[in-house]
Design a protein around this motif. Structure first.
Motif, PDB file in Angstrom:
ATOM      1  N   THR A 107       0.836  -1.291  -0.005  1.00  0.00           N
ATOM      2  CA  THR A 107      -0.118   0.075  -0.425  1.00  0.00           C
ATOM      3  C   THR A 107       0.616   1.207   0.146  1.00  0.00           C
ATOM      4  O   THR A 107       2.169   0.961  -0.322  1.00  0.00           O
ATOM      5  CB  THR A 107      -0.792   0.370   1.414  1.00  0.00           C
ATOM      6  OG1 THR A 107      -1.845   1.053   0.815  1.00  0.00           O
ATOM      7  CG2 THR A 107      -0.292  -0.109   2.604  1.00  0.00           C
ATOM      8  N   LEU A 108       0.071   2.564  -0.115  1.00  0.00           N
ATOM      9  CA  LEU A 108       0.791   3.881  -0.254  1.00  0.00           C
ATOM     10  C   LEU A 108       1.860   3.802  -1.664  1.00  0.00           C
ATOM     11  O   LEU A 108       3.030   3.943  -1.135  1.00  0.00           O
ATOM     12  CB  LEU A 108       2.080   4.348   0.853  1.00  0.00           C
ATOM     13  CG  LEU A 108       0.576   4.601   1.930  1.00  0.00           C
ATOM     14  CD1 LEU A 108       1.466   4.325   3.726  1.00  0.00           C
ATOM     15  CD2 LEU A 108      -0.253   5.938   2.163  1.00  0.00           C
ATOM     16  N   CYS A 109       1.080   3.491  -2.721  1.00  0.00           N
ATOM     17  CA  CYS A 109       1.999   3.378  -3.750  1.00  0.00           C
ATOM     18  C   CYS A 109       1.892   4.484  -4.427  1.00  0.00           C
ATOM     19  O   CYS A 109       0.266   4.911  -4.881  1.00  0.00           O
ATOM     20  CB  CYS A 109       1.752   2.292  -4.937  1.00  0.00           C
ATOM     21  SG  CYS A 109       2.278   1.944  -6.267  1.00  0.00           S
ATOM     22  N   PHE A 110       2.505   5.006  -5.393  1.00  0.00           N
ATOM     23  CA  PHE A 110       2.340   6.291  -5.135  1.00  0.00           C
ATOM     24  C   PHE A 110       3.421   6.895  -6.822  1.00  0.00           C
ATOM     25  O   PHE A 110       3.498   7.885  -7.660  1.00  0.00           O
ATOM     26  CB  PHE A 110       2.623   7.953  -4.696  1.00  0.00           C
ATOM     27  CG  PHE A 110       1.914   7.508  -3.605  1.00  0.00           C
ATOM     28  CD1 PHE A 110       0.528   8.197  -3.591  1.00  0.00           C
ATOM     29  CD2 PHE A 110       2.566   6.957  -1.958  1.00  0.00           C
ATOM     30  CE1 PHE A 110      -0.611   8.707  -2.823  1.00  0.00           C
ATOM     31  CE2 PHE A 110       1.811   6.903  -1.278  1.00  0.00           C
ATOM     32  CZ  PHE A 110       0.283   7.814  -1.265  1.00  0.00           C
ATOM     33  N   SER A 111       4.240   5.138  -7.270  1.00  0.00           N
ATOM     34  CA  SER A 111       4.790   6.231  -8.958  1.00  0.00           C
ATOM     35  C   SER A 111       4.955   4.360  -9.287  1.00  0.00           C
ATOM     36  O   SER A 111       4.332   3.445  -8.267  1.00  0.00           O
ATOM     37  CB  SER A 111       5.771   6.326  -8.517  1.00  0.00           C
ATOM     38  OG  SER A 111       6.680   5.365  -7.836  1.00  0.00           O
ATOM     39  N   SER A 112       4.913   4.686 -10.844  1.00  0.00           N
ATOM     40  CA  SER A 112       5.590   2.988 -11.138  1.00  0.00           C
ATOM     41  C   SER A 112       6.925   2.719 -10.683  1.00  0.00           C
ATOM     42  O   SER A 112       7.233   1.049 -10.445  1.00  0.00           O
ATOM     43  CB  SER A 112       5.247   3.237 -12.810  1.00  0.00           C
ATOM     44  OG  SER A 112       3.954   3.392 -13.117  1.00  0.00           O
ATOM     45  N   ALA A 113       7.854   2.813 -10.289  1.00  0.00           N
ATOM     46  CA  ALA A 113       9.168   2.582  -9.800  1.00  0.00           C
ATOM     47  C   ALA A 113       8.696   1.864  -8.651  1.00  0.00           C
ATOM     48  O   ALA A 113       9.061   1.101  -8.062  1.00  0.00           O
ATOM     49  CB  ALA A 113      10.054   3.903  -9.593  1.00  0.00           C
ATOM     50  N   GLN A 114       7.725   2.332  -7.932  1.00  0.00           N
ATOM     51  CA  GLN A 114       8.032   1.556  -6.523  1.00  0.00           C
ATOM     52  C   GLN A 114       6.772   0.324  -6.374  1.00  0.00           C
ATOM     53  O   GLN A 114       7.142  -0.475  -6.515  1.00  0.00           O
ATOM     54  CB  GLN A 114       6.391   3.161  -5.402  1.00  0.00           C
ATOM     55  CG  GLN A 114       7.338   3.306  -4.658  1.00  0.00           C
ATOM     56  CD  GLN A 114       6.660   4.521  -4.195  1.00  0.00           C
ATOM     57  OE1 GLN A 114       5.175   5.206  -4.689  1.00  0.00           O
ATOM     58  NE2 GLN A 114       7.184   5.142  -3.063  1.00  0.00           N
ATOM     59  N   ALA A 115       5.536   0.216  -7.709  1.00  0.00           N
ATOM     60  CA  ALA A 115       4.272  -0.913  -8.084  1.00  0.00           C
ATOM     61  C   ALA A 115       5.846  -1.802  -8.869  1.00  0.00           C
ATOM     62  O   ALA A 115       5.303  -3.058  -8.684  1.00  0.00           O
ATOM     63  CB  ALA A 115       3.816  -0.125  -8.919  1.00  0.00           C
ATOM     64  N   LEU A 116       6.848  -2.068  -9.695  1.00  0.00           N
ATOM     65  CA  LEU A 116       7.493  -2.497  -9.926  1.00  0.00           C
ATOM     66  C   LEU A 116       8.199  -3.222  -8.492  1.00  0.00           C
ATOM     67  O   LEU A 116       8.678  -4.277  -8.952  1.00  0.00           O
ATOM     68  CB  LEU A 116       9.075  -1.892 -11.039  1.00  0.00           C
ATOM     69  CG  LEU A 116       9.913  -2.759 -11.919  1.00  0.00           C
ATOM     70  CD1 LEU A 116       9.143  -3.682 -12.796  1.00  0.00           C
ATOM     71  CD2 LEU A 116      10.235  -1.466 -12.455  1.00  0.00           C
ATOM     72  N   LEU A 117       9.074  -2.414  -7.738  1.00  0.00           N
ATOM     73  CA  LEU A 117       9.586  -3.584  -6.979  1.00  0.00           C
ATOM     74  C   LEU A 117       8.562  -3.603  -5.774  1.00  0.00           C
ATOM     75  O   LEU A 117       8.901  -5.532  -5.369  1.00  0.00           O
ATOM     76  CB  LEU A 117      10.437  -2.292  -5.805  1.00  0.00           C
ATOM     77  CG  LEU A 117      10.720  -0.903  -6.532  1.00  0.00           C
ATOM     78  CD1 LEU A 117      11.519   0.240  -5.112  1.00  0.00           C
ATOM     79  CD2 LEU A 117      12.455  -1.810  -6.534  1.00  0.00           C
ATOM     80  N   ALA A 118       7.494  -3.670  -5.737  1.00  0.00           N
ATOM     81  CA  ALA A 118       6.539  -4.927  -4.961  1.00  0.00           C
ATOM     82  C   ALA A 118       6.226  -6.068  -6.327  1.00  0.00           C
ATOM     83  O   ALA A 118       6.119  -7.256  -5.389  1.00  0.00           O
ATOM     84  CB  ALA A 118       4.864  -3.708  -4.967  1.00  0.00           C
ATOM     85  N   ALA A 119       6.249  -5.477  -7.715  1.00  0.00           N
ATOM     86  CA  ALA A 119       5.798  -6.888  -8.123  1.00  0.00           C
ATOM     87  C   ALA A 119       7.434  -7.782  -7.835  1.00  0.00           C
ATOM     88  O   ALA A 119       6.476  -8.605  -7.498  1.00  0.00           O
ATOM     89  CB  ALA A 119       5.800  -6.716  -9.388  1.00  0.00           C
ATOM     90  N   LYS A 120       8.269  -7.524  -7.736  1.00  0.00           N
ATOM     91  CA  LYS A 120       9.315  -8.333  -7.676  1.00  0.00           C
ATOM     92  C   LYS A 120       9.708  -8.236  -6.459  1.00  0.00           C
ATOM     93  O   LYS A 120       9.858  -9.454  -6.377  1.00  0.00           O
ATOM     94  CB  LYS A 120      10.432  -7.069  -8.455  1.00  0.00           C
ATOM     95  CG  LYS A 120      10.646  -6.835  -9.306  1.00  0.00           C
ATOM     96  CD  LYS A 120      11.905  -5.832 -10.147  1.00  0.00           C
ATOM     97  CE  LYS A 120      13.829  -6.809 -10.166  1.00  0.00           C
ATOM     98  NZ  LYS A 120      13.374  -8.265 -11.310  1.00  0.00           N
ATOM     99  N   ALA A 121       8.779  -8.050  -5.611  1.00  0.00           N
ATOM    100  CA  ALA A 121       8.254  -8.650  -3.730  1.00  0.00           C
ATOM    101  C   ALA A 121       7.782 -10.174  -3.971  1.00  0.00           C
ATOM    102  O   ALA A 121       7.310 -10.730  -3.000  1.00  0.00           O
ATOM    103  CB  ALA A 121       8.952  -7.962  -2.612  1.00  0.00           C
TER     104      ALA A 121
END
Ligand code: G3P
Length: 220
Positions: A107-121
């Motif tokens: 949660t608290l995702c505000f950028s595509s870069a952050q979303a990429l990290l979440a998917a990788k995790a």
């Protein structure tokens, strides 16, 4: 697209569930605090009302504590999805919990870069906040479009959950952008029903019928 209610209020959840269109629930520490019961107790009651993914958020900020808390939350009910914030510690906790087979909503995702990290995790869900980006003068919906494109490009299984939605337009734009889930306050779900032509048309149908027969529609 799945519809989730973004509330911890039991009356709202009962009303929404009765309509038969609610697939799950998202909560956050602010929403739980508003209801006045401790997290585990409130979440347990929510699980009795809605049969679907129920997101419950950790309140620790350090990886080891988040993992401990996440495991405890996951034990409450089989439908629990543990929510972790998009911080360095949160992403480490996501990796660890996902490795244990626990589903995590980042949660608290505000950028595509952050979303990429979440998917990788290994996140099960990513929650980009549309309304809060609009609040600071950005176009929050661009983020939903960006993340769905990136996930599609690389075949990530992480589901995009459009969060912080404030209006029916936000919901429809999320669906158009390909979000897997939209979570919304009860008020917004209720507004999805409304159209003046539905009210006007129904009034006319009933008027015409009763004028012609002036009797109960079921009388033989
Ligand atoms: O649950 C997270 C999110 O949906 C919060 O929405 O309206 O407080 O920005 P909002």
């Amino acid at each position: 697209m799945k519809i989730f209610l973004d509330t911890a209020n039991l009356d709202e959840l009962k009303k929404g569930a009765a309509w038969g269109v609610v697939d799950g629930v998202t909560t956050n520490p602010s929403l739980i605090a508003k209801e006045g019961r401790p997290m585990a107790e409130q979440i347990r009651m929510i699980c009795d009302i809605v049969d679907g993914d129920i997101s419950a958020e950790v309140v620790s900020t350090e990886t080891r504590e988040m993992v401990r808390e996440g495991r405890e939350l996951a034990r409450i009910h089989k439908n629990i999805v543990v929510k972790c914030p998009l911080t360095r510690d949160g992403i480490r906790a996501t990796k660890a919990l996902s490795g244990d087979g626990i589903r995590v909503n980042v949660t608290l995702c505000f950028s595509s870069a952050q979303a990429l990290l979440a998917a990788k995790a290994g996140a099960y869900i990513i929650s980009p906040f549309v309304g809060r980006l609009d609040d600071i003068g950005w176009t929050g919906m661009e983020l939903i479009r960006g993340i769905t494109t990136i996930y599609k490009n690389y075949g990530y299984k992480t589901q995009v959950l459009a969060a912080s939605l404030r209006s029916p337009t936000h919901v429809i734009d999320s669906a158009t952008a390909g979000a897997a889930i939209a979570t919304m306050p009860f008020k917004v779900l209720d507004m999805l029903f409304n159209h003046p032509l539905t009210d006007k048309g129904l009034e006319q149908f009933l008027q015409d019928y009763h004028k012609a027969f002036q009797e109960s529609p079921v009388a033989g």
